[in-house]
Motif scaffolding. Structure first.
Motif, PDB file in Angstrom:
ATOM      1  N   THR A 160      -0.018   5.081  15.871  1.00 13.57           N
ATOM      2  CA  THR A 160      -0.898   6.250  15.828  1.00 13.57           C
ATOM      3  C   THR A 160      -0.179   7.335  14.910  1.00 13.57           C
ATOM      4  N   GLU A 161       1.168   7.365  15.066  1.00 18.03           N
ATOM      5  CA  GLU A 161       1.890   8.247  14.378  1.00 18.03           C
ATOM      6  C   GLU A 161       1.939   7.883  12.814  1.00 18.03           C
ATOM      7  N   ILE A 162       2.259   6.659  12.739  1.00 13.65           N
ATOM      8  CA  ILE A 162       2.187   6.014  11.131  1.00 13.65           C
ATOM      9  C   ILE A 162       1.173   5.943  10.371  1.00 13.65           C
ATOM     10  N   MET A 163      -0.201   5.603  11.271  1.00 16.25           N
ATOM     11  CA  MET A 163      -1.471   5.758  10.680  1.00 16.25           C
ATOM     12  C   MET A 163      -1.825   7.118  10.426  1.00 16.25           C
ATOM     13  N   SER A 164      -1.624   8.141  11.349  1.00 13.08           N
ATOM     14  CA  SER A 164      -1.825   9.486  11.103  1.00 13.08           C
ATOM     15  C   SER A 164      -1.297  10.032   9.883  1.00 13.08           C
ATOM     16  N   ARG A 165      -0.156   9.600   9.360  1.00 11.53           N
ATOM     17  CA  ARG A 165       0.550  10.155   8.302  1.00 11.53           C
ATOM     18  C   ARG A 165      -0.046   9.380   7.072  1.00 11.53           C
ATOM     19  N   LEU A 166      -0.563   8.217   7.261  1.00 17.06           N
ATOM     20  CA  LEU A 166      -1.278   7.467   5.948  1.00 17.06           C
ATOM     21  C   LEU A 166      -2.540   8.241   5.684  1.00 17.06           C
ATOM     22  N   PHE A 167      -3.237   8.601   6.777  1.00 18.85           N
ATOM     23  CA  PHE A 167      -4.515   8.948   6.782  1.00 18.85           C
ATOM     24  C   PHE A 167      -4.537  10.471   7.295  1.00 18.85           C
ATOM     25  N   SER A 168      -3.810  11.313   6.733  1.00 17.35           N
ATOM     26  CA  SER A 168      -3.685  12.514   7.415  1.00 17.35           C
ATOM     27  C   SER A 168      -4.949  13.424   7.047  1.00 17.35           C
ATOM     28  N   ASN A 169      -5.846  13.203   6.378  1.00 12.58           N
ATOM     29  CA  ASN A 169      -7.187  13.989   6.387  1.00 12.58           C
ATOM     30  C   ASN A 169      -8.204  13.216   7.191  1.00 12.58           C
ATOM     31  N   GLN A 170      -7.957  12.184   7.687  1.00 12.27           N
ATOM     32  CA  GLN A 170      -9.110  11.379   8.557  1.00 12.27           C
ATOM     33  C   GLN A 170      -8.573  10.672   9.922  1.00 12.27           C
ATOM     34  N   TYR A 213       0.975  -1.262  -0.058  1.00 12.64           N
ATOM     35  CA  TYR A 213      -0.098  -0.062  -0.065  1.00 12.64           C
ATOM     36  C   TYR A 213       0.790   1.330   0.091  1.00 12.64           C
ATOM     37  N   ASN A 214       1.953   1.120   0.724  1.00 13.57           N
ATOM     38  CA  ASN A 214       2.837   2.429   1.049  1.00 13.57           C
ATOM     39  C   ASN A 214       3.612   2.780  -0.380  1.00 13.57           C
ATOM     40  N   LYS A 215       3.998   1.637  -1.021  1.00 13.68           N
ATOM     41  CA  LYS A 215       4.506   1.720  -2.264  1.00 13.68           C
ATOM     42  C   LYS A 215       3.810   2.198  -3.377  1.00 13.68           C
ATOM     43  N   GLN A 216       2.483   1.545  -3.495  1.00 16.76           N
ATOM     44  CA  GLN A 216       1.487   1.841  -4.743  1.00 16.76           C
ATOM     45  C   GLN A 216       1.123   3.602  -4.229  1.00 16.76           C
ATOM     46  N   ASN A 217       1.259   4.092  -3.217  1.00 16.95           N
ATOM     47  CA  ASN A 217       0.737   5.317  -2.731  1.00 16.95           C
ATOM     48  C   ASN A 217       1.910   6.282  -2.833  1.00 16.95           C
ATOM     49  N   GLY A 218       3.122   6.043  -3.515  1.00 11.74           N
ATOM     50  CA  GLY A 218       4.001   6.916  -3.378  1.00 11.74           C
ATOM     51  C   GLY A 218       5.062   6.967  -2.305  1.00 11.74           C
ATOM     52  N   ASN A 219       5.030   5.981  -1.364  1.00  5.81           N
ATOM     53  CA  ASN A 219       5.988   5.905  -0.226  1.00  5.81           C
ATOM     54  C   ASN A 219       5.637   7.226   0.381  1.00  5.81           C
ATOM     55  N   ILE A 220       4.252   7.098   1.076  1.00  6.12           N
ATOM     56  CA  ILE A 220       3.684   8.197   2.231  1.00  6.12           C
ATOM     57  C   ILE A 220       4.816   8.195   3.363  1.00  6.12           C
TER      58      ILE A 220
END
Length: 198
Positions: A132-142, A106-113
């Motif tokens: 929490t930190e990592i998921m907040s970066r993956l879902f920054s708007n949510q 998922y990280n790779k397909q989405n430009g290495n968030i």
């Protein structure tokens, strides 16, 4: 118009199912399709698809039905439970499951968030990370939706206990903090909602 929409959804399901079962013909288990209970599963799947507005979820219902017919260890009780769970999950919860199923992909397909840390012969960058930190970066708007989503997934037996308490110290990509987050039941559920041809 509402009846027309439902008829159209049913037609799409039947047309797609007919087309895809032709490709899966050699994988279909005779003991599954010869069992009378498959008719109940077909009826439940059809009802879910007819009433579901979200096209992506309609496709996932169809995938569950197809996986049931091709799984050597099919279990109609599990299939019914998968249908119920899918019905109740929000698009965001499904997105979280997709991330947890294969975090690195998922990280790779989405430009290495979540980028790799800087590591070379002169320095090795170690860091302490929280889930929490990592998921907040993956879902920054949510961000505010993450904890309730994880709680709901846990309640349904899809993710491991105390997932949000996880921390990791690593000089590798911090995305690995999300590895092994799904229960065996959760992995099976996600596999069932994915396209069986992939």
């Amino acid at each position: 118009k509402q009846v027309e929409r439902k008829i159209q959804r049913l037609n799409e399901f039947l047309t797609g199912l007919s087309h895809e079962l032709g490709k899966l013909e050699d994988q279909i288990k005779d003991e599954c399709v010869k069992n009378d209970d498959i008719l109940d599963i077909f009826e439940q799947t059809s009802k879910q698809i007819i009433s579901e507005r979200n096209k992506d979820k309609r496709c996932k219902f169809k995938n569950i039905f197809e996986h049931t017919m091709t799984d050597t260890e099919f279990d109609f009780d599990d299939t019914e439970q998968f249908l119920r769970i899918l019905h109740d999950l929000s698009p965001f919860q499904l997105k979280v499951l997709a991330v947890l199923y294969n975090p690195s992909r998922y990280n790779k397909q989405n430009g290495n968030i979540i980028p790799d840390p800087i590591n070379n012969q002169y320095q090795s960058s170690w860091g302490q990370y929280s889930i929490t930190e990592i998921m907040s970066r993956l879902f920054s708007n949510q961000k505010e939706e993450i904890r309730p989503a994880i709680a709901y997934l846990y309640y349904n037996g899809l993710v491991v206990e105390k997932l949000m308490d996880r921390t990791l110290q690593t000089n590798d990509n911090p995305i690995h903090i999300l590895d092994n987050s799904l229960t065996s039941f959760g992995k099976r559920f996600v596999r069932y909602i994915l396209d069986p041809r992939n």
